[in-house]
Structure formats: structure tokens, C-alpha cells
Write a protein that holds these residues in place. Structure first.
Motif, short mmCIF file in Angstrom:
data_model
loop_
_atom_site.label_atom_id
_atom_site.label_comp_id
_atom_site.label_asym_id
_atom_site.label_seq_id
_atom_site.Cartn_x
_atom_site.Cartn_y
_atom_site.Cartn_z
N LEU A 1 0.88 -1.28 0.13
CA LEU A 1 0.04 0.11 0.08
C LEU A 1 0.89 1.30 0.03
O LEU A 1 0.55 2.20 0.88
CB LEU A 1 -1.18 -0.02 1.17
CG LEU A 1 -2.11 1.06 1.17
CD1 LEU A 1 -3.29 0.56 -0.14
CD2 LEU A 1 -2.79 0.91 2.57
N VAL A 2 1.54 1.33 -0.87
CA VAL A 2 2.63 2.34 -1.06
C VAL A 2 2.37 3.08 -2.51
O VAL A 2 1.81 2.76 -3.42
CB VAL A 2 4.02 1.89 -1.08
CG1 VAL A 2 4.27 1.55 0.50
CG2 VAL A 2 4.36 1.05 -1.91
N THR A 3 3.14 4.14 -2.58
CA THR A 3 3.25 5.37 -3.92
C THR A 3 4.40 5.04 -4.36
O THR A 3 5.56 4.92 -3.94
CB THR A 3 2.87 6.54 -3.44
OG1 THR A 3 3.76 7.02 -2.58
CG2 THR A 3 1.49 6.57 -2.56
N PRO A 4 4.60 5.63 -5.65
CA PRO A 4 5.78 5.78 -6.44
C PRO A 4 6.76 6.46 -5.62
O PRO A 4 8.04 6.34 -5.62
CB PRO A 4 5.48 6.34 -7.80
CG PRO A 4 4.13 6.02 -8.04
CD PRO A 4 3.47 6.05 -6.60
N GLU A 5 6.35 7.50 -5.06
CA GLU A 5 7.08 8.37 -4.26
C GLU A 5 7.85 7.75 -2.85
O GLU A 5 8.92 7.70 -2.48
CB GLU A 5 6.32 9.55 -3.40
CG GLU A 5 6.01 10.59 -4.80
CD GLU A 5 4.66 10.13 -5.59
OE1 GLU A 5 4.78 10.61 -6.76
OE2 GLU A 5 3.98 9.08 -5.23
N HIS A 6 7.00 6.83 -2.39
CA HIS A 6 7.64 6.12 -1.09
C HIS A 6 8.51 4.97 -1.71
O HIS A 6 9.81 4.49 -1.22
CB HIS A 6 6.48 5.24 -0.64
CG HIS A 6 6.78 4.27 0.36
ND1 HIS A 6 7.64 2.96 0.13
CD2 HIS A 6 7.15 4.31 1.97
CE1 HIS A 6 7.84 2.50 1.23
NE2 HIS A 6 7.95 3.19 2.42
N THR A 7 8.41 4.28 -3.11
CA THR A 7 9.31 3.47 -3.82
C THR A 7 10.78 4.38 -4.12
O THR A 7 11.62 3.66 -3.77
CB THR A 7 8.69 3.08 -5.21
OG1 THR A 7 7.40 2.36 -4.62
CG2 THR A 7 9.65 2.05 -5.89
N ALA A 8 10.31 5.60 -4.22
CA ALA A 8 11.83 6.28 -4.82
C ALA A 8 12.50 6.38 -3.35
O ALA A 8 13.75 6.22 -3.35
CB ALA A 8 11.49 7.39 -5.28
N ALA B 1 -3.26 7.62 -5.89
CA ALA B 1 -1.93 7.36 -5.73
C ALA B 1 -1.41 5.89 -5.44
O ALA B 1 -0.35 5.06 -5.59
CB ALA B 1 -1.41 8.28 -4.73
N VAL B 2 -2.46 5.29 -4.85
CA VAL B 2 -2.15 3.84 -4.35
C VAL B 2 -3.13 2.73 -5.16
O VAL B 2 -2.78 1.42 -4.78
CB VAL B 2 -2.28 3.62 -2.76
CG1 VAL B 2 -1.52 4.32 -2.06
CG2 VAL B 2 -4.05 3.91 -2.40
N PHE B 3 -3.68 2.87 -6.20
CA PHE B 3 -4.35 2.29 -7.03
C PHE B 3 -4.24 2.56 -8.44
O PHE B 3 -3.76 3.98 -8.88
CB PHE B 3 -5.94 2.10 -6.76
CG PHE B 3 -6.44 1.61 -5.61
CD1 PHE B 3 -7.03 0.41 -5.46
CD2 PHE B 3 -6.38 2.68 -4.48
CE1 PHE B 3 -7.64 0.00 -4.60
CE2 PHE B 3 -7.18 1.75 -3.23
CZ PHE B 3 -7.37 0.62 -3.21
N ALA B 4 -3.80 1.54 -9.33
CA ALA B 4 -3.99 1.85 -10.78
C ALA B 4 -5.13 1.48 -11.21
O ALA B 4 -5.82 0.30 -11.18
CB ALA B 4 -2.83 0.81 -11.33
N TRP B 5 -6.01 2.43 -11.88
CA TRP B 5 -7.34 2.07 -12.53
C TRP B 5 -7.51 2.82 -13.95
O TRP B 5 -6.69 3.84 -14.07
CB TRP B 5 -8.23 2.43 -11.48
CG TRP B 5 -8.40 4.06 -11.24
CD1 TRP B 5 -7.76 4.80 -10.08
CD2 TRP B 5 -9.12 5.16 -11.92
NE1 TRP B 5 -7.91 6.12 -10.26
CE2 TRP B 5 -8.80 6.37 -11.29
CE3 TRP B 5 -9.70 5.05 -13.20
CZ2 TRP B 5 -9.16 7.46 -11.84
CZ3 TRP B 5 -10.22 6.49 -13.52
CH2 TRP B 5 -9.89 7.80 -12.98
N GLY B 6 -8.34 2.40 -14.62
CA GLY B 6 -8.41 3.18 -15.94
C GLY B 6 -8.47 2.20 -17.19
O GLY B 6 -8.58 1.03 -16.88
#
Length: 290
Positions: free
Chosen positions: A163-170, A239-244
Motif C-alpha cells: 500500500l505505497v506510492t511511487p514516491e515511497h518507492t523512490a 496514488a495507491v491504485f492503478a485504475w482506468g
């Protein structure tokens, strides 16, 4: 198939995170093993078993596949004794060398009555695994904060943040450095309508917003209390889901790799029960990953 024994090299760029694949109901065994075999055929490099899973949950999936890696995501240190976990690891390793990864975490105070001094308890657990002979390079940690990320770097093969974001990943990559595995989990809603996609996302997010380990992590990374209110702001959900549509979802997954992830553990979110096996969605996801 990679001949490397390192977790990072074996699991590729994409895996599946699933609660349903850890089911213990004997009547589901055929469906579980069939699903695992199909996931391997679809090109996923790893399956990550949700809930407080253990080595025994991985065994049927390993037996049904040739090279798929199976990891726990995560095994709660409060629920499983370290010595017993080490013995189970050794048994699985003998039968399926290099294919099982022991993912460990401290869970949450609301879910574990014994929850006290979680960081110290995790260090002690790793010490016990060392003594019992579980290699550091075959275990990963559910790390969110800096201290546990450092522990993932120094005492494990890397981190599997949830349950993280790309910013947390960086941020995590910066702490881990180039070598250790970084394999964040990402929830995927295969739904193009924004209102429906965010509604499905919030249904899943609700339980996590009651857990301080996650909410504190959001606050550390630029979100506010307003983002955490009323089921989560659009900003937090997005931020924490990919949708679309497929292109948008693929682009969102790519941002995690661009931020430093080696591998992304993809969890399908639908309106079905959380422990369902979303096999059609796994197929669709595999096709958009190319």
C-alpha cells in the motif's frame, strides 16, 4: 527461466498478490493449483500470498508449477514461531530449491494482541532465523518506515512494501541502494469509469485507513489528515491504485519501476470477495503488461 538463485533475478518485473491463493479448503485445491499453473504460463514471475501466510500455503502452488516463485506477503512474526518457520523453510527448500521466499512483517497492533516493540521483535526474529540457518538472501521484509527499510537492506534480500506510492518507492530505493530487491504491492482496478473505479478502490482501502502503520506512512509522504478522511481523497486513491483503461493502468505500473522498483506485486481489486481468484482479470492484466 533464470538459472540465478537470487530472488531479484528469479522473479522478473511482475507478480501477482493474492489472498485467495493461500486458501486451505481442500475442496479448492484443484482450482488453486490450476490457477497457479496458468499464472506461470501467463508470464508472472512470482505469486505473493496475502494474509498471514506461511510455507505450507506455498507448497501446493510450488508443486503445480515448474519455476514460479512463491512468497509470503506476509508471514506475521507474532503468529508463527521463528524456529518452526525455519524448519518449514528448510523443508520447502529441499523440495523446491530457490523457489520459496519468506516474506516477514510485524502486522498491526489491532491485529496482533502480542504487538509490542515491533522493530525489536523483528530483529530478534531475524536473529533466530540466522541461528536456524535461514539465509538472509531468501527472506524479505514488509518495510514502510526508514528503520525497517534499513533492516531489509542489511538483514534480508530486500523489501516488499504494501500500500505505497511511487514516491515511497523512490524513497525506499534511496535507502536500500541499488542491490536489494524492492517489490512494492500495487492494487489494480480494471475499470475505466472514474466513479466506479474509485468506489471499488475505497471499498478496499477502508480497512487499511484504520491501521496506523499505513496512515502514518501516508502522512510521512506528503498526504494530510484530510486525505485520510471519508474513505480517502481522490488524490490518495489515485496514488495507491492503478485504475482506468489499459494504457492508463500500464502507465501507472510503469511509474513504480521508474521510481526504482525491481518487481511490482499486482493485486486485482473487483467487487467480488477479497479471497476470490480473479482469473479473467489476471489474463487481462498479463496481456496489457505485454
Amino acid at each position: 527461466m533464470s538459472t540465478s538463485n537470487t530472488v531479484k533475478d528469479r522473479i522478473g518485473r511482475y507478480g501477482v498478490w493474492s489472498l485467495g491463493l493461500r486458501a486451505e479448503d481442500p475442496s479448492l485445491s484443484g482450482e488453486l493449483t490450476d490457477a497457479a499453473a496458468e499464472l506461470e504460463e501467463l508470464g508472472y514471475g512470482a505469486v505473493w500470498l496475502g494474509g498471514s501466510s506461511a510455507a505450507r500455503h506455498a507448497v501446493p502452488l510450488l508443486e503445480a508449477t515448474d519455476h514460479l516463485t512463491v512468497g509470503t506477503s506476509i508471514q506475521s512474526i507474532w503468529q508463527y514461531d521463528a524456529e518452526a518457520s525455519a524448519a518449514a523453510f528448510a523443508e520447502v527448500e529441499t523440495a523446491h530449491p530457490g523457489r520459496f521466499v519468506l516474506g516477514l512483517g510485524v502486522s498491526h497492533a489491532k491485529l496482533a494482541d502480542q504487538y509490542r516493540r515491533p522493530y525489536s521483535a523483528l530483529v530478534a526474529y531475524l536473529d533466530a532465523l540466522d541461528t536456524a540457518g535461514v539465509p538472509a538472501d531468501r527472506r524479505v521484509l514488509a518495510a514502510l518506515g526508514p528503520k525497517t527499510l534499513e533492516l531489509s537492506r542489511d538483514r534480508a534480500a530486500g523489501a516488499v512494501p504494501y500500500l505505497v506510492t511511487p514516491e515511497h518507492t523512490a524513497h525506499a530505493r534511496e535507502i536500500l541502494g541499488a542491490g536489494p530487491l524492492l517489490a512494492p504491492e500495487l492494487k489494480v482496478v480494471l475499470e475505466a469509469d472514474p466513479a466506479r473505479a474509485r468506489s471499488l478502490a475505497r471499498d478496499t482501502l477502508a480497512m487499511y485507513l484504520a491501521l496506523p502503520n499505513y496512515t502514518n506512512n501516508f502522512l510521512r509522504h506528503g498526504f494530510t489528515e484530510d486525505d485520510l478522511a471519508d474513505g480517502g481523497s481522490d488524490r490518495l486513491v489515485d496514488a495507491v491504485f492503478a485504475w482506468g483503461d489499459e494504457s492508463r493502468i500500464r502507465a501507472r505500473i510503469d511509474t513504480f519501476h521508474q521510481a526504482g522498483a525491481d518487481h511490482v506485486a499486482l493485486q486485482i481489486v473487483t467487487d467480488a470477495e477479497r479471497d476470490a481468484l480473479p482469473r479473467e482479470e489476471w489474463r487481462r492484466l498479463a496481456s496489457l503488461l505485454g
